[in-house]
Scaffold this motif. Structure first.
Motif, PDB file in Angstrom:
ATOM      1  N   GLY A  49      52.697  24.103  44.169  1.00  0.00           N
ATOM      2  CA  GLY A  49      53.678  24.881  44.922  1.00  0.00           C
ATOM      3  C   GLY A  49      54.935  25.139  44.108  1.00  0.00           C
ATOM      4  N   THR A  50      55.465  24.098  43.486  1.00  0.00           N
ATOM      5  CA  THR A  50      56.682  24.298  42.688  1.00  0.00           C
ATOM      6  C   THR A  50      56.396  25.189  41.489  1.00  0.00           C
ATOM      7  OG1 THR A  50      56.207  22.106  41.813  1.00  0.00           O
ATOM      8  CG2 THR A  50      58.055  22.277  43.296  1.00  0.00           C
ATOM      9  N   TYR A  51      55.197  25.025  40.908  1.00  0.00           N
ATOM     10  CA  TYR A  51      54.847  25.851  39.746  1.00  0.00           C
ATOM     11  C   TYR A  51      54.724  27.330  40.132  1.00  0.00           C
ATOM     12  CZ  TYR A  51      52.052  28.000  36.122  1.00  0.00           C
ATOM     13  OH  TYR A  51      51.597  28.861  35.168  1.00  0.00           O
ATOM     14  N   ILE A  52      53.969  27.581  41.191  1.00  0.00           N
ATOM     15  CA  ILE A  52      53.773  28.969  41.633  1.00  0.00           C
ATOM     16  C   ILE A  52      55.112  29.599  42.014  1.00  0.00           C
ATOM     17  CG2 ILE A  52      52.787  30.414  43.473  1.00  0.00           C
ATOM     18  CD1 ILE A  52      50.381  28.511  43.465  1.00  0.00           C
ATOM     19  N   PHE A  53      55.920  28.814  42.718  1.00  0.00           N
ATOM     20  CA  PHE A  53      57.209  29.346  43.143  1.00  0.00           C
ATOM     21  C   PHE A  53      58.075  29.730  41.949  1.00  0.00           C
ATOM     22  CE2 PHE A  53      61.558  29.286  44.575  1.00  0.00           C
ATOM     23  CZ  PHE A  53      61.454  29.981  45.762  1.00  0.00           C
ATOM     24  N   LYS A  54      58.152  28.836  40.987  1.00  0.00           N
ATOM     25  CA  LYS A  54      58.961  29.087  39.787  1.00  0.00           C
ATOM     26  C   LYS A  54      58.488  30.343  39.075  1.00  0.00           C
ATOM     27  CE  LYS A  54      61.658  25.648  37.515  1.00  0.00           C
ATOM     28  NZ  LYS A  54      61.460  24.209  37.617  1.00  0.00           N
ATOM     29  N   LYS A  55      57.166  30.501  39.035  1.00  0.00           N
ATOM     30  CA  LYS A  55      56.586  31.604  38.285  1.00  0.00           C
ATOM     31  C   LYS A  55      56.879  32.949  38.950  1.00  0.00           C
ATOM     32  CE  LYS A  55      52.554  33.116  35.913  1.00  0.00           C
ATOM     33  NZ  LYS A  55      51.238  33.576  36.316  1.00  0.00           N
ATOM     34  N   TYR A  56      56.764  33.005  40.275  1.00  0.00           N
ATOM     35  CA  TYR A  56      56.860  34.306  40.946  1.00  0.00           C
ATOM     36  C   TYR A  56      58.239  34.612  41.511  1.00  0.00           C
ATOM     37  CZ  TYR A  56      51.877  34.898  40.403  1.00  0.00           C
ATOM     38  OH  TYR A  56      50.642  35.064  39.860  1.00  0.00           O
ATOM     39  N   TRP A  57      59.101  33.609  41.605  1.00  0.00           N
ATOM     40  CA  TRP A  57      60.395  33.827  42.231  1.00  0.00           C
ATOM     41  C   TRP A  57      61.224  34.930  41.560  1.00  0.00           C
ATOM     42  CZ3 TRP A  57      62.839  33.702  46.506  1.00  0.00           C
ATOM     43  CH2 TRP A  57      64.228  33.756  46.542  1.00  0.00           C
ATOM     44  N   PRO A  58      61.352  34.930  40.215  1.00  0.00           N
ATOM     45  CA  PRO A  58      62.194  35.964  39.598  1.00  0.00           C
ATOM     46  C   PRO A  58      61.802  37.379  40.008  1.00  0.00           C
ATOM     47  CG  PRO A  58      61.595  34.334  37.972  1.00  0.00           C
ATOM     48  CD  PRO A  58      60.812  34.002  39.204  1.00  0.00           C
TER      49      PRO A  58
END
Lengths: 253, 241
Positions: A238-247
Motif C-alpha cells: 500500500g505504501t509503495y503503490i501510494f508513493k508511486k502513483y501519488w505524484p
C-alpha cells in the motif's frame, strides 16, 4: 514524527465529529455495536445458535463478528476516502497525505477497542468467560489497522482517479462480508463455500479475535501466519503503490 | 543566499482524452481503442531563485500557471521534471482556512489549522486567545465555526496563518480580507511579515501592490517565463501588453 500531533487531532476529530450534534455524543460508539448485535441476534439466534460447537455462545460470537467487520469495512472506506475528501487541504498545504489514511485506520482501531467493553458485558451475561489470551486482542487490532491502512492507501488512489470505483468497492466489501462467518457458523456451509470462507483473510482475523477474547473459536496456526502475511504485505504494498502513483494523482484533486 | 531554488521545472498533467472519469468508461473506451492519453503541459522549463528577504511577484493571466507554480513551491505538487528546493519553514497562504471544519469550534480550528502547517501546538494553544482577539472573534472562539459569518471565518484564518513568522511566505491574493477596517489592519500585518526578512512569493492582480511590495517579478504566459526582472519593469511591460 513531526505530524504525530496532527494524527492525534485527526483521530480525535473523526471520533467526536460523527456524533457531535447528538445528545449522547460518543456514547453512540458504545451503543452502535450493541444495537446492531441485538437486532441480528433476535433475527438469527433461532436459526444459528444451536449450530455452534459446544461451549460457544452465539451472543459474543455475533457481536465479535460485527465489531471486527465494522472496523474493517467502515475503516477501509473511511481510510480510502480520507485523502480525496481532504483534497482541499492537500493541494494547499504540504502534509504527507498518508497521515489522513493512517488517522482513519487509527480512529477505526479506537472504535474497535471501545466496542470491546460492551462485548465483555455480553460475554459476561451469556456465561462465556473472558480468556487469559485477552491481551492478544491488541495485536490483532493493530494487525487489522495495518491491513486497513495499506488497502486504504491503495484504494485512495483509485477513488480519486475513478468516480465509480467507490461503488464497486462497496459492493465487493458487501460480498466479502457475507463470505465472513459473522452471524453464521462455518459448519452450515457446503465444502466449496467453506473453502472460500477459509481463504477469506477476514475469517482468520475474526477466528483469532474470537478465540483470544473469550475462547469462542478455534483458530489454527494457518490463521496466524495468514493474518501476519496479509497485514504486513498490505502495508508494504500500500505504501509503495501510494508513493508511486501519488505524484500523478495529486493533480486530479 | 537563495532560500527558494527552482531549476528547469516542468509540470505535465496526464489527461485522458474524453475524460474517462469512471472505470466503466475507461473499460469501454479501451475496448473501442478510444482511450487516448494527452499530456497537458502546465509549466515549461521554469528557473529562478528567491533570496532571503526578497519579494518576488508572479504575474500572468488566468491559466498562465501561477497557481500551479505556487503549488510546486509549496511542495504540494511534485514537478514532473526539474528541481525545487526550499530551505526553511513555509507559510502557505494560498487559500486561507484550508482545512477549517464547520462543526469544530473556533479554538479547535485554530489548533487544527496550525497542526496542518506543522507548528508547535503547545505554543499555539497559548497563543489561541490572542489569535482570536486579533481577528475580533474572541467571544466566538468556543462556538462551532458554522455560527461564524464568512467574514469572521476569513479573519480568523488570516490571523492564524500570519501568527507565526516563517522563512518562506507564499501568498496568493490574500492581501484583502474582511471589511475596510480589517483590510487596513491585515495589509499592515502582511507588509510587516513581508518586510521582516522572509523570502516571499506573491501572486496578485493588484499591480499597485506589486509595484510597492515586490523587488522582482516573473511574468508567466502559457506556462513559461515570458519576462523576469525588476518589478517595476515587468509590471510596465505587462500592463503595456
Amino acid at each position: 514524527m513531526k505530524y504525530l500531533p496532527l494524527i492525534r487531532l485527526l483521530v480525535n476529530r473523526e471520533l467526536t465529529l460523527r456524533y457531535k450534534r447528538s445528545v449522547i455524543g460518543i456514547g453512540w460508539t458504545l451503543l452502535n455495536p450493541v444495537l446492531t448485535s441485538a437486532v441480528l441476534w433476535y433475527v438469527f439466534s433461532f436459526v444459528f445458535a444451536s449450530r455452534l460447537p459446544n461451549g460457544q455462545q452465539f451472543g459474543p460470537y455475533l457481536m465479535a463478528g460485527i465489531l471486527l467487520n465494522t472496523f474493517f469495512g467502515q475503516g477501509l472506506m473511511q481510510s480510502a476516502d480520507s485523502i480525496a475528501s481532504n483534497g482541499g487541504v492537500l493541494t494547499k498545504i504540504y502534509v504527507p497525505p498518508q497521515v489522513f489514511a493512517i488517522s482513519s485506520a487509527l480512529a477505526g482501531l479506537t472504535n474497535f477497542f471501545i466496542g470491546l467493553l460492551p462485548l465483555a458485558v455480553v460475554c459476561y451475561i451469556s456465561g462465556q468467560p473472558l480468556a487469559w489470551t485477552l491481551p492478544l486482542v491488541l495485536v490483532i487490532g493493530v494487525l487489522l489497522a495495518f491491513l486497513v491502512a495499506g488497502l486504504g492507501l491503495t484504494l485512495s488512489i483509485l477513488f480519486i482517479r475513478f468516480d465509480d470505483s467507490r461503488n464497486i468497492v462497496s459492493i465487493l466489501l458487501l460480498i466479502l462480508m457475507y463470505l465472513t462467518p459473522i452471524f453464521y457458523p462455518v459448519s452450515i456451509m457446503n465444502s466449496t463455500m467453506q473453502n472460500i470462507i477459509h481463504w477469506n483473510p477476514i475469517t482468520s482475523y475474526l477466528d483469532i479475535f474470537r478465540w483470544a477474547f473469550s475462547n469462542n473459536a478455534t483458530p489454527t496456526l494457518f490463521s496466524w501466519v495468514y493474518i501476519f502475511t496479509w497485514s504486513i504485505l498490505a502495508l508494504l504494498l500500500g505504501t509503495y503503490i501510494f508513493k508511486k502513483y501519488w505524484p500523478r494523482t495529486v493533480a486530479m484533486l | 543566499m537563495a532560500v527558494i531554488e527552482v531549476k528547469n521545472v516542468n509540470v505535465t498533467y496526464r489527461v485522458l482524452m474524453k475524460k474517462s472519469g469512471s472505470l466503466k468508461e475507461l473499460f469501454r473506451d479501451s475496448i473501442k481503442g478510444k482511450a487516448r492519453v494527452v499530456d497537458y503541459v502546465a509549466l515549461k522549463d521554469i528557473s529562478f531563485t528567491v533570496d532571503e528577504s526578497e519579494v518576488v511577484a508572479i504575474l500572468g493571466r488566468n491559466g498562465a500557471g501561477k497557481s500551479t507554480l505556487l503549488k510546486v513551491l509549496a511542495g504540494v505538487l511534485p514537478p514532473t521534471k526539474g528541481v525545487r528546493k526550499v530551505t526553511g519553514s513555509i507559510a502557505p497562504m494560498i487559500e486561507l482556512g484550508a482545512g477549517f471544519h464547520q462543526e469544530m469550534t473556533g479554538a479547535e480550528n485554530v489548533l487544527f489549522y496550525s497542526a496542518l502547517m506543522g507548528r508547535n501546538l503547545k505554543s499555539v494553544k497559548a497563543r489561541t486567545p490572542a489569535i482570536g482577539e486579533w481577528a475580533g472573534v474572541s467571544d466566538h472562539m468556543g462556538f462551532p465555526l458554522r455560527t461564524f459569518s464568512s467574514g469572521m471565518v476569513a479573519r480568523l484564518a488570516f490571523s492564524t496563518a500570519t501568527d507565526e513568522q516563517a522563512e518562506v511566505l507564499l501568498v496568493d491574493e490574500v492581501l484583502s480580507v474582511g471589511d475596510a477596517d480589517f483590510q487596513t489592519k491585515s495589509k499592515a500585518r502582511m507588509e510587516e511579515l513581508i518586510k521582516s526578512g522572509a523570502a516571499v512569493v506573491l501572486v496578485s492582480h493588484d499591480m499597485t501592490a506589486v509595484r510597492t511590495l515586490a523587488d522582482r517579478a516573473i511574468w508567466l504566459e502559457n506556462g513559461h517565463v515570458k519576462m523576469i526582472g525588476k518589478a517595476s519593469d515587468v509590471v510596465d511591460a505587462y500592463e503595456a501588453n
